[in-house]
Design a protein around this motif. Structure first.
Motif, PDB file in Angstrom:
ATOM      1  N   GLY A 177      66.800 -29.281 -65.593  1.00  7.08           N
ATOM      2  CA  GLY A 177      67.304 -30.590 -66.017  1.00  7.08           C
ATOM      3  C   GLY A 177      68.195 -31.233 -64.970  1.00  7.08           C
ATOM      4  O   GLY A 177      68.084 -32.436 -64.696  1.00  7.08           O
TER       5      GLY A 177
ATOM      6  N   THR B 144      66.001 -32.500 -62.220  1.00  2.00           N
ATOM      7  CA  THR B 144      65.321 -33.731 -62.625  1.00  2.00           C
ATOM      8  C   THR B 144      66.260 -34.924 -62.518  1.00  2.00           C
ATOM      9  O   THR B 144      65.878 -35.979 -61.997  1.00  2.00           O
ATOM     10  CB  THR B 144      64.778 -33.585 -64.063  1.00  2.00           C
ATOM     11  OG1 THR B 144      63.868 -32.468 -64.089  1.00  2.00           O
ATOM     12  CG2 THR B 144      64.058 -34.831 -64.516  1.00  2.00           C
ATOM     13  N   ARG B 145      67.487 -34.778 -62.988  1.00  2.00           N
ATOM     14  CA  ARG B 145      68.473 -35.874 -62.883  1.00  2.00           C
ATOM     15  C   ARG B 145      68.772 -36.198 -61.426  1.00  2.00           C
ATOM     16  O   ARG B 145      68.875 -37.358 -61.048  1.00  2.00           O
ATOM     17  CB  ARG B 145      69.754 -35.517 -63.627  1.00  2.00           C
ATOM     18  CG  ARG B 145      69.611 -35.599 -65.143  1.00  2.00           C
ATOM     19  CD  ARG B 145      70.942 -35.444 -65.852  1.00  2.00           C
ATOM     20  NE  ARG B 145      71.581 -34.163 -65.603  1.00  2.00           N
ATOM     21  CZ  ARG B 145      71.243 -33.016 -66.184  1.00  2.00           C
ATOM     22  NH1 ARG B 145      70.265 -32.989 -67.068  1.00  2.00           N
ATOM     23  NH2 ARG B 145      71.881 -31.902 -65.889  1.00  2.00           N
TER      24      ARG B 145
ATOM     25  N   ALA C 252      66.601 -24.323 -68.463  1.00  4.31           N
ATOM     26  CA  ALA C 252      66.607 -25.726 -68.901  1.00  4.31           C
ATOM     27  C   ALA C 252      67.732 -26.501 -68.224  1.00  4.31           C
ATOM     28  O   ALA C 252      67.533 -27.658 -67.801  1.00  4.31           O
ATOM     29  CB  ALA C 252      66.735 -25.806 -70.420  1.00  4.31           C
ATOM     30  N   LEU C 253      68.894 -25.892 -68.097  1.00  4.95           N
ATOM     31  CA  LEU C 253      70.017 -26.561 -67.420  1.00  4.95           C
ATOM     32  C   LEU C 253      69.717 -26.802 -65.941  1.00  4.95           C
ATOM     33  O   LEU C 253      69.958 -27.893 -65.418  1.00  4.95           O
ATOM     34  CB  LEU C 253      71.293 -25.733 -67.569  1.00  4.95           C
ATOM     35  CG  LEU C 253      71.920 -25.698 -68.957  1.00  4.95           C
ATOM     36  CD1 LEU C 253      73.070 -24.692 -68.996  1.00  4.95           C
ATOM     37  CD2 LEU C 253      72.406 -27.084 -69.353  1.00  4.95           C
TER      38      LEU C 253
END
Length: 189
Positions: free
Chosen positions: A161, A164-165, A157-158
């Motif tokens: 994520g 994605t950012r 997830a990190l």
């Protein structure tokens, strides 16, 4: 053959197939085998799709796939092996998700299938025809399943994520630039 024997044989076949595919996929990244691009080429690709730094991302993905796949095929440290391979494939799924589900359109079908098979093996266990069983399940304890899957889910997830950012930042910067350019001049400038 009893139902229990068939289960063990089925798990062996699933482990060998899933683990073998994952190990080969990782070897493409790490060593350039089987038509792969090795760390350099894969690192450049990883960077281009938002996983940075590229070489470190290629190394991590290659180790999770090759290492996790090899361990799954052997039936050794099955919770950790399955979790690592599943995490790598979730990262790959994130790259392919914009193309839809089906692989023929570049979608995430293939990566998701490998992720689910690896996670399923982590949960189910390797069966009796495995090194885990031969070694008395020292690296295949019940508590290891939620620990391995939980840690991998958090790390994945990190990483996804952050990707994605990273991908959204240029879009946000461009939108801000266009918004600034389209504003009416203040005070009749």
């Amino acid at each position: 053959m009893s139902a229990f024997d068939r289960r063990d044989l089925g798990l062996l076949l699933l482990r060998l197939g899933t683990g073998g595919v994952l190990a080969a996929h990782g070897a493409q990244k790490l060593f350039g085998w089987f038509g792969g691009h090795g760390i350099e080429g894969t690192g450049q690709f990883m960077e281009s799709v938002g996983y940075a730094p590229g070489k470190a991302s290629a190394t991590a993905a290659g180790l999770a796939e090759a290492g996790g796949g090899t361990l799954l095929a052997l039936g050794l440290a099955t919770p950790a092996a399955g979790a690592a391979a599943a995490g790598a494939m979730v990262g790959a799924s994130a790259v392919h998700a914009p193309n839809g589900f089906f692989n023929q359109e570049g979608g995430f079908e293939y990566a998701a299938t490998l992720a689910l098979a690896a996670a399923g093996l982590a949960v189910t266990g390797p069966g009796r025809l495995s090194l885990d069983h031969a070694l008395g399940h020292v690296v295949d304890r019940g508590w290891m399943v939620p620990a391995a899957l939980g840690a991998t889910a958090a790390a994945t997830a990190l990483v996804v994520g952050a990707r994605t950012r990273r991908l959204r930042k240029p879009e946000q910067d461009e939108a801000s630039e266009h918004q600034f350019e389209s504003q009416e001049p203040l005070f009749g400038e």
